[in-house]
Design an enzyme around this catalytic site. Structure first.
Site, PDB file in Angstrom:
ATOM      1  N   LYS A 158      -8.093  -4.459   6.778  1.00 59.86           N
ATOM      2  CA  LYS A 158      -6.716  -4.502   5.529  1.00 59.86           C
ATOM      3  C   LYS A 158      -7.447  -5.125   4.421  1.00 59.86           C
ATOM      4  O   LYS A 158      -8.477  -6.066   4.327  1.00 59.86           O
ATOM      5  CB  LYS A 158      -5.730  -5.203   6.301  1.00 59.86           C
ATOM      6  CG  LYS A 158      -4.812  -4.269   7.306  1.00 59.86           C
ATOM      7  CD  LYS A 158      -3.632  -5.073   7.736  1.00 59.86           C
ATOM      8  CE  LYS A 158      -2.618  -5.367   6.804  1.00 59.86           C
ATOM      9  NZ  LYS A 158      -2.171  -4.212   5.784  1.00 59.86           N
TER      10      LYS A 158
ATOM     11  N   GLY B 141       0.852  -1.171  -0.134  1.00 62.44           N
ATOM     12  CA  GLY B 141      -0.145   0.026  -0.010  1.00 62.44           C
ATOM     13  C   GLY B 141       0.813   1.134   0.006  1.00 62.44           C
ATOM     14  O   GLY B 141       2.037   1.170   0.101  1.00 62.44           O
TER      15      GLY B 141
ATOM     16  N   GLU C 273      -0.240 -10.586   3.299  1.00 61.44           N
ATOM     17  CA  GLU C 273       0.141  -9.700   4.279  1.00 61.44           C
ATOM     18  C   GLU C 273      -0.159 -10.503   5.848  1.00 61.44           C
ATOM     19  O   GLU C 273       0.365 -10.435   6.640  1.00 61.44           O
ATOM     20  CB  GLU C 273      -0.723  -8.435   4.438  1.00 61.44           C
ATOM     21  CG  GLU C 273      -0.444  -7.597   3.380  1.00 61.44           C
ATOM     22  CD  GLU C 273      -1.410  -6.249   3.162  1.00 61.44           C
ATOM     23  OE1 GLU C 273      -2.577  -6.483   3.470  1.00 61.44           O
ATOM     24  OE2 GLU C 273      -0.939  -5.276   2.739  1.00 61.44           O
TER      25      GLU C 273
HETATM   26  O1  DER Z   1      -4.228  -3.374   1.373  1.00 61.59           O
HETATM   27  C1  DER Z   1      -3.727  -3.268   2.166  1.00 61.59           C
HETATM   28  O2  DER Z   1      -3.841  -4.007   3.194  1.00 61.59           O
HETATM   29  C2  DER Z   1      -3.014  -2.099   2.360  1.00 61.59           C
HETATM   30  O3  DER Z   1      -2.030  -2.351   3.530  1.00 61.59           O
HETATM   31  C3  DER Z   1      -4.057  -1.078   2.738  1.00 61.59           C
HETATM   32  O4  DER Z   1      -4.706  -1.507   3.731  1.00 61.59           O
HETATM   33  C4  DER Z   1      -3.264   0.393   3.281  1.00 61.59           C
HETATM   34  O5  DER Z   1      -2.924   1.119   2.251  1.00 61.59           O
HETATM   35  P1  DER Z   1      -2.596   2.388   2.183  1.00 61.59           P
HETATM   36  O6  DER Z   1      -1.447   2.595   3.157  1.00 61.59           O
HETATM   37  O7  DER Z   1      -2.455   2.910   0.804  1.00 61.59           O
HETATM   38  O8  DER Z   1      -3.824   3.197   2.597  1.00 61.59           O
END
Ligand code: DER
Length: 233
Positions: free
Chosen positions: A98, A30, A107
């Site tokens: 998430k 992310g 993850e």
């Molecule tokens: O896809 C995911 O789990 C990412 O960690 C997301 O939840 C967070 O993404 P961001 O930091 O772009 O908001």
């Protein structure tokens, strides 16, 4: 502070507080994790850190390679010291949603094999209860052939709606790094017991994993509007 600046201060503080030589580090996915990887690369170069990095997605693998960080994987390093990762929303008990970036499966696997999971986010992810700010639902990874059957089962047993996540720059549904589909489960009961709901969801055949990270994160760093960092333990 802008949202990006808020993400950056949270990411940098988490890396500076927790990363040290000798560690195997889970690199998150992310946009906030991009900033954490940036800080990790800076410190790796400056301090000649002896670290190895486990990716939590294809994107994270690209980040590690781009920054010339030492790349490893869970097969070589099945014990990860710390994973630093983003989230779509974090509640008062550190339960996270998430999967906004459809990376939840790897993850969660890496996080569950880590001694510590530290969440980094801007203040828009900081909630009392899940669903307050994040309105796109709980991401759920499913085997493609079963997505309609699973959608029906979720809606029948838990209410709300589970919608197949469609791609923007590709006709049809998004396909995850592991070749699966994502259902986004919306209009859930915000008062529910997330541990119970997560366990119920995981009983459904063909449902691979949920974006509900329950009792996993040990800390969350939120970058605030005023440039400060709020830490929730
Ligand atoms: O896809 C995911 O789990 C990412 O960690 C997301 O939840 C967070 O993404 P961001 O930091 O772009 O908001």
């Amino acid at each position: 502070a802008s949202i990006n600046e808020a993400k950056q201060i949270a990411a940098y503080k988490a890396v500076d507080d927790h990363v040290k030589s000798g560690q195997v580090i889970g690199v998150g996915s992310g946009s906030t994790a991009v900033l954490a990887a940036q800080r990790l690369a800076e410190r790796f170069k400056q301090e000649k850190l002896n670290i190895r990095c486990v990716p939590t997605s294809f994107q994270a693998r690209q980040l590690i390679i781009h920054h010339k960080l030492p790349l490893t994987d869970l097969e070589i390093d099945p014990i990860v010291d710390i994973t630093i990762d983003g989230a779509d929303e974090v509640d008062a008990n550190l339960t996270c949603i998430k999967g906004g970036g459809a990376c939840l499966l790897q993850e969660k696997i890496v996080a569950s094999n880590s001694k510590k999971l530290v969440i980094i986010a801007d203040h828009t992810k900081d909630s009392e209860k899940l669903g307050e700010k994040w309105k796109k639902g709980v991401p759920i990874e499913v085997v493609p052939m079963a997505y309609v059957a699973i959608k029906n089962k979720i809606e029948k047993t838990l209410g709300g709606t589970a919608e197949l996540r469609l791609a923007k720059m590709k006709a049809g549904p998004i396909v995850t790094d592991d070749g699966n589909f994502i259902l986004d489960w919306k209009d859930f009961d915000p008062e529910c017991n997330w541990e119970k709901v997560n366990n119920q969801l995981l009983q459904i055949p063909g449902l691979i994993e949920t974006g509900l990270f329950v009792n996993m994160a040990v800390m969350a760093y939120f970058g605030m509007n005023d440039g400060s960092v709020k830490v929730r333990i």
